[in-house]
Enzyme design. Structure first.
Site, short mmCIF file in Angstrom:
data_model
loop_
_atom_site.label_atom_id
_atom_site.label_comp_id
_atom_site.label_asym_id
_atom_site.label_seq_id
_atom_site.Cartn_x
_atom_site.Cartn_y
_atom_site.Cartn_z
CG ASP C 94 -2.00 -1.03 1.19
OD1 ASP C 94 -2.39 -1.42 0.07
OD2 ASP C 94 -2.45 -1.46 2.26
CG ASN C 174 -3.94 6.33 3.51
OD1 ASN C 174 -4.87 5.88 2.85
ND2 ASN C 174 -2.90 5.60 3.89
CB ALA C 216 -4.87 4.15 6.75
CE1 TYR C 217 -2.44 6.55 14.33
CE2 TYR C 217 -1.51 8.46 13.22
CZ TYR C 217 -1.65 7.69 14.35
OH TYR C 217 -0.98 8.03 15.50
CG LEU C 219 -9.96 0.70 11.20
CD1 LEU C 219 -11.41 0.92 10.80
CD2 LEU C 219 -9.40 -0.49 10.44
N1 LIG Z 1 -1.36 3.45 14.45
C1 LIG Z 1 -1.57 3.38 13.16
O1 LIG Z 1 -2.48 2.67 12.71
C2 LIG Z 1 -0.75 4.14 12.20
C3 LIG Z 1 -1.04 4.05 10.86
N2 LIG Z 1 -0.30 4.71 9.93
C4 LIG Z 1 -0.75 4.62 8.54
O2 LIG Z 1 0.28 4.21 7.69
C5 LIG Z 1 0.13 4.91 6.46
C6 LIG Z 1 1.43 4.88 5.71
O3 LIG Z 1 1.53 3.61 5.21
P1 LIG Z 1 2.96 3.01 4.81
O4 LIG Z 1 3.76 4.05 4.13
O5 LIG Z 1 2.69 1.73 4.10
O6 LIG Z 1 3.57 2.80 6.19
P2 LIG Z 1 3.82 1.45 7.01
O7 LIG Z 1 4.72 0.60 6.23
O8 LIG Z 1 4.19 1.89 8.38
O9 LIG Z 1 2.42 0.68 6.99
C7 LIG Z 1 1.25 1.05 7.57
C8 LIG Z 1 0.21 -0.04 7.35
O10 LIG Z 1 -0.97 0.60 6.92
C9 LIG Z 1 -1.50 -0.07 5.78
N3 LIG Z 1 -2.25 0.89 4.99
C10 LIG Z 1 -1.79 1.99 4.36
N4 LIG Z 1 -2.81 2.62 3.76
C11 LIG Z 1 -3.94 1.92 4.02
C12 LIG Z 1 -5.29 2.09 3.68
N5 LIG Z 1 -5.71 3.13 2.98
N6 LIG Z 1 -6.19 1.16 4.10
C13 LIG Z 1 -5.79 0.11 4.82
N7 LIG Z 1 -4.51 -0.10 5.18
C14 LIG Z 1 -3.59 0.81 4.79
C15 LIG Z 1 -0.32 -0.65 5.10
O11 LIG Z 1 -0.68 -1.75 4.31
C16 LIG Z 1 0.53 -1.07 6.29
O12 LIG Z 1 0.13 -2.30 6.77
C17 LIG Z 1 -0.30 6.27 6.87
O13 LIG Z 1 -0.97 6.96 5.84
C18 LIG Z 1 -1.19 5.96 8.03
O14 LIG Z 1 -2.54 5.83 7.60
C19 LIG Z 1 0.75 5.48 10.29
C20 LIG Z 1 1.09 5.61 11.64
C21 LIG Z 1 0.36 4.96 12.69
#
Ligand SMILES: NC(=O)C1=CN([C@@H]2O[C@H](COP(=O)(O)OP(=O)(O)OC[C@H]3O[C@@H](n4cnc5c(N)ncnc54)[C@H](O)[C@@H]3O)[C@@H](O)[C@H]2O)C=CC1
Ligand SMILES: NC(=O)C1=CN([C@@H]2O[C@H](COP(=O)(O)OP(=O)(O)OC[C@H]3O[C@@H](n4cnc5c(N)ncnc54)[C@H](O)[C@@H]3O)[C@@H](O)[C@H]2O)C=CC1
Ligand SMILES: NC(=O)C1=CN([C@@H]2O[C@H](COP(=O)(O)OP(=O)(O)OC[C@H]3O[C@@H](n4cnc5c(N)ncnc54)[C@H](O)[C@@H]3O)[C@@H](O)[C@H]2O)C=CC1
Ligand SMILES: NC(=O)C1=CN([C@@H]2O[C@H](COP(=O)(O)OP(=O)(O)OC[C@H]3O[C@@H](n4cnc5c(N)ncnc54)[C@H](O)[C@@H]3O)[C@@H](O)[C@H]2O)C=CC1
Lengths: 348, 348, 348, 348
Positions: C94, C174, C216-217, C219
């Site tokens: 993603d 996102n 993503a975050y 949620l």
């Molecule tokens: N506590 C949390 O849940 C946090 C979530 N994030 C999310 O990580 C995103 C960045 O992703 P990466 O660069 O891949 O970083 P990353 O490699 O740290 O992965 C974050 C995870 O979020 C998933 N993801 C990303 N966008 C998604 C979406 N739209 N729907 C469902 N899952 C999704 C990815 O598949 C991965 O498993 C940010 O935009 C943010 O939304 C970032 C920090 C904390």
């Protein structure tokens, strides 16, 4: 309430709440703790000192070693060979008691008498205006305390040995929090309960909280509110990447280990009662247990007059329970949707 | 874990979990409990009876009074002058144990040995195939039990007197739930803790749950998961009309009263462990406390082989704690988002 | 579904989901995007290139300027005078699409074709093995896209002027997240909606998310799941110090401003689609609106064969909706408590 | 707000909120709706009637057929051949508008002018004291309306045919709720979105709500707050037996079908805007879509003075958005923990 409970025949949980503080002798050494030095706090310290010198001239008064020690007050430094303190007096907000707790982070804490400077606080039973009554109750052996549980935290390196520079366990009053901090990536933490693997958490972080801390960070992260007279550990995740994480409540006999996974993309910064401490890297761990050293907080019933104790309604424990009042007044618990009369017209 | 805890010096909470069941003499009277009579259950009862008659010919076997009593089994009716039971054996799902508990709703419960018919369940430590081992451990005095806390419920009319027809307190194992049922309107319920008014709840209803019940209805309503070896009361609202309601956890010394407000637009139907009971009208109330009569549930470590038991202290806590396994396997706790390999192509 | 909706007569929200990608001419310039260079990714790029050269020899292929450009591929740099790209192909997780979006963060994005390397992902409709079919559909003008909404973020200084060094708005796919990061203190942020003050948030931070970002975050922080074909802004707090915060969903016509309060004890670090950006100090603000530049994501129905489209069940829009499949498979949405047959015996 | 949005070029969502009500001619027939007949309501009706007769003598005034019709008012009965109504005036709480909506449950609703009797309400823009101004704005064609989306509900039997006695679709303003009611058992409901199976819900029930209804039952069940000018469907479970259920938000083009599973242990009672309707048994279903007939609610900006309206485009959005005011005042949204000055001393 009065009859012994089969699961708690000694009435421990109840007693924890209602214990009367026993002094063989009145306090001989008092430690005054304040975090900030606002005008209000300085004046309050002056007033307290004047009262103590006049009414209890033999008592020694101490203060942390800081540039601005009040005159006539001795310097106190935490440590093994330090002066024994019989009573801690805090002046300030909730953070001041957390700070007092941290001064005794490796062992027992003397009873704590906490004064607010006029602002409500969860851990602040006394208004500063009641200083005389409150001090008198402590000197007269009339004070009752709530033994607030603390957590003992031990840090381990990747080999399971004590982490260097962490030769002693650290006691916290609210919680220990692990957080990714400013790392963009989530951290992966393995959770063990009594040595058994519970789950692997991918999240912003994890909180292990006391009942006292259940109204602090854990609450913001979605945790339940736990009455402070219960002995329990609360595990609350911070923004977990899972739909099915739920806060957990463990008995105080449990031992919880949080180990940063070898494949964690971020390390985990530690906050002990909100104070940033070191950072745990992959393979490093912290083990959290109920501490042997709870913090005895003198509570409001200490200064309840006879009228409060013997009215028609009875000596209700409710009378003494500041907690119900606090979750209503401070947290605005269950504020129901208003349908009160409109005072102004449509356009307001 | 091993050293006494200052807030729990007697180690009560730990012991509750690990207690070894003491029989001066082996069980003399067994009550078999089943809710449904599926083919599986009937066969299981036959097998059990054959085994008991052959190996423990002196034991008397009882069954509730129902049309289809197995041959050679005596009829048992709950009541003050009834036959004393030394061991309860349940066959079925979680609901079967709840039913067993309800047969002893006004007093002490004998140790309970619960068999699943092949389906996992939270309250089902034993698979029916292990019947011989499990029974033998109980007869040999090797069984260990988890004393699951129950709640004692007392019903009051508008004058605070015992509600008519409710002369005895009712013990529940999961929870007591008040619900508007099929009324279109919300009900208004005043909550008191140890006699002190906590809040007025406008909602679909309220749940007071044991730790055992924290994985039942309370969980669905948003409550925390509480380890069953902790003694605590969990108060969880059902669809409250407030943004600021949060589940509360109280020590087992607390007494919680729920009183339907005089201005409640709906009355409140009662469900005790899921069994619909009477309806509370405006002014009527129920008071809930920890029961003097927990339910001693024989747990899996009873049949652990010597390989599993290997230290002086007895079985390892990890081994013995079915709970961690259950919240993972049954609740799919913290099922992390999958990123496992795709087995099929894009179009799946 | 088929008839125009009174509140949406143009069927915009539906069309957003089902739009067929129109090419007057087949793509002439393709940008390949990958974040990591694992062996799998390198091999996949080689395979893609070979296929393109053989089947579509006139197409130009570009890649970001990095040490390891595949042979025969031209270098592409984001910027105003750069080569026009007709199709973006991403290879990875993603995060790779988020990275592709960030390459076009100040303007329109070409259609994006996203391949997973075998791992499921929310934003990954195609398995790499289907590269030929997927590319062919794009070249033949058969591809359908989901226009995923993006957010446009504009940064302001304490005077409401554009923050220095931020001359252009930033588009995110996102979310934009403000977080205290490693500061021990909570931050205080004023929230304005369409210029109107909504509330003052004391918390770890705030998230403004697209429907795409709702899984993503947002949620993890407790937000709802919003279907990506809806145009909306989701505001989700991170660990707010309030019992009564609740996620909010706004129409895409709304403008949300988050301003760090002058009395905030911590500044607020910004993360744009997870990429740490600058830090907002007291008085500084960000304004978030729906972007003029959504990201057109080619979806699975592009390669649906006639069998998929005309089977007995009908050409269901469901067929084309990867989203339902994803929230079940990836998020394990509503995984019900298992009561499946036990495979092993009691002791497992 | 002012510039067209790429995903919403027609500005539909915005317009929905700001639409100016067009009357070619002033209202000729008014329907007065009240639920209860308190003294306040009776007096208000009298005042309204006097005003109408004096100022707009030609207007006809109608009322539902009930024992206590005010003198000089004609009787109105819902139905195909009924008198055409140009304006509905409601007097009472939120429930009164829901009742007005139900009077037009099978088709279009005239504009609705809602007066509170002094109590705040979510759906109540006008205080009764402003009756003259509000009526005048409607007669002068100055009224602006918020088209609140409604849901259209169609009931099916086990063969997918319209359920007997339900020949017409039913429009709701808040929500449709399925609930086990007073059945002790959970119900099992299959959820389909646009014909695609989403999940099987084992729960107390399910809610499909409008944005308007997002602050009603759905909120209590844990749903997000959705701005009423957005067109969307919110699906919120009631006490699901799953850790991983989360509220879902769908575009208004979606069609959601809830079908009671053949193996559901309980049937599902239906509540339409809180009005108990029929019961769905196993195999029976309801399909919910955005209704063609939203409810045009006249809003506060209709009576804003010239000072409030000062730009070409009309009233300023802040001024006009009652919603922000309401979630703060009525829901006490994000009430932060108080740390205001103590007014009384420690013992309070
Ligand atoms: N506590 C949390 O849940 C946090 C979530 N994030 C999310 O990580 C995103 C960045 O992703 P990466 O660069 O891949 O970083 P990353 O490699 O740290 O992965 C974050 C995870 O979020 C998933 N993801 C990303 N966008 C998604 C979406 N739209 N729907 C469902 N899952 C999704 C990815 O598949 C991965 O498993 C940010 O935009 C943010 O939304 C970032 C920090 C904390
Ligand atoms: N998002 C959040 O809710 C966060 C909360 N905290 C909490 O702040 C605590 C440190 O407090 P301070 O040094 O005063 O830092 P601070 O000055 O940043 O204040 C934190 C707030 O928490 C309140 N608080 C502290 N302990 C409490 C308790 N047991 N129950 C209810 N409210 C309580 C304080 O009154 C203050 O309003 C930490 O132990 C942690 O629990 C820390 C970081 C984030
Ligand atoms: N919305 C909900 O979640 C509701 C839950 N219930 C629960 O059902 C219980 C009655 O159970 P049954 O007679 O079997 O009725 P039932 O046959 O309707 O089953 C309820 C479900 O709850 C499970 N369950 C029961 N006790 C449990 C526990 N302590 N931990 C985890 N799961 C448990 C059962 O295995 C079964 O899957 C009540 O005590 C109440 O807790 C009852 C009504 C609604
Ligand atoms: N547990 C709960 O929260 C329940 C809520 N309800 C709600 O009650 C509604 C029926 O209302 P009434 O006929 O007045 O019954 P009611 O007199 O029982 O009142 C329900 C409450 O909901 C409020 N309300 C209604 N619509 C609202 C909206 N759109 N936003 C915010 N608050 C709103 C009313 O002001 C009233 O305080 C149903 O449509 C349903 O949404 C119904 C049952 C249970």
């Amino acid at each position: 309430i009065s009859q012994p409970h089969p699961l708690d025949p000694a009435g421990l949980q109840t007693r924890a709440f209602a214990t009367r503080l026993k002094h063989d002798t009145p306090p001989k050494a008092i430690l005054i703790v304040n975090k900030h030095r606002t005008k209000l706090v300085i004046e309050a310290i002056d007033t307290l000192l004047a009262y103590l010198r006049q009414k209890y001239p033999d008592v020694r008064v101490f203060h942390e070693d800081r540039p601005d020690i009040p005159p006539g007050v001795e310097i106190w430094r935490p440590g093994p060979d330090t002066e024994k303190i019989d009573l801690v007096v805090t002046l300030g907000g909730d953070g001041t008691i957390l700070h007092a707790s941290s001064l005794f982070k490796v062992g027992a804490v003397p009873p704590v008498l906490s004064f607010s400077m006029g602002t409500l606080g969860f851990l602040l039973p006394f208004h500063i205006d009641d200083y005389a009554k409150a001090l008198d109750s402590a000197f007269a052996g009339r004070a009752t305390v709530l033994h607030r549980m603390r957590l003992s935290c031990r840090f381990h390196d990747t080999d399971g040995e004590r982490l260097e520079g962490q030769s002693q366990d650290w006691q916290v009053m609210n919680e220990i929090a692990l957080h990714r901090g400013s790392s963009p990536h989530l951290n992966t933490i393995d959770i063990f309960v009594d040595g058994q693997h519970l789950t692997e958490a991918v999240s912003d972080g994890l909180i292990v909280s006391t009942p006292t801390g259940s109204t602090a960070y854990s609450l913001s992260a979605g945790g339940p509110i736990v009455h402070p007279s219960l002995s329990a550990l609360v595990l609350t995740p911070i923004c977990p990447r899972s739909l099915s994480f739920r806060p957990l409540v463990f008995p105080s006999s449990s031992s919880i280990t949080l180990r940063v996974s070898e494949r964690s993309r971020a390390s985990a910064g530690l906050a002990l009662d909100g104070q940033t401490s070191h950072v745990l890297g992959p393979g490093e761990a912290v083990t959290v247990e109920a501490s042997k050293y709870p913090i005895p907080c003198i509570n409001r019933s200490s200064i309840a007059g006879p009228a409060d104790i013997n009215d028609g309604e009875g000596v209700s424990p409710g009378k003494e329970d500041d907690w119900v009042r606090d979750i209503n007044n401070l947290l605005q618990y269950n504020a129901t949707f208003r349908s009160k009369a409109l005072l102004r017209h449509s356009r307001t």
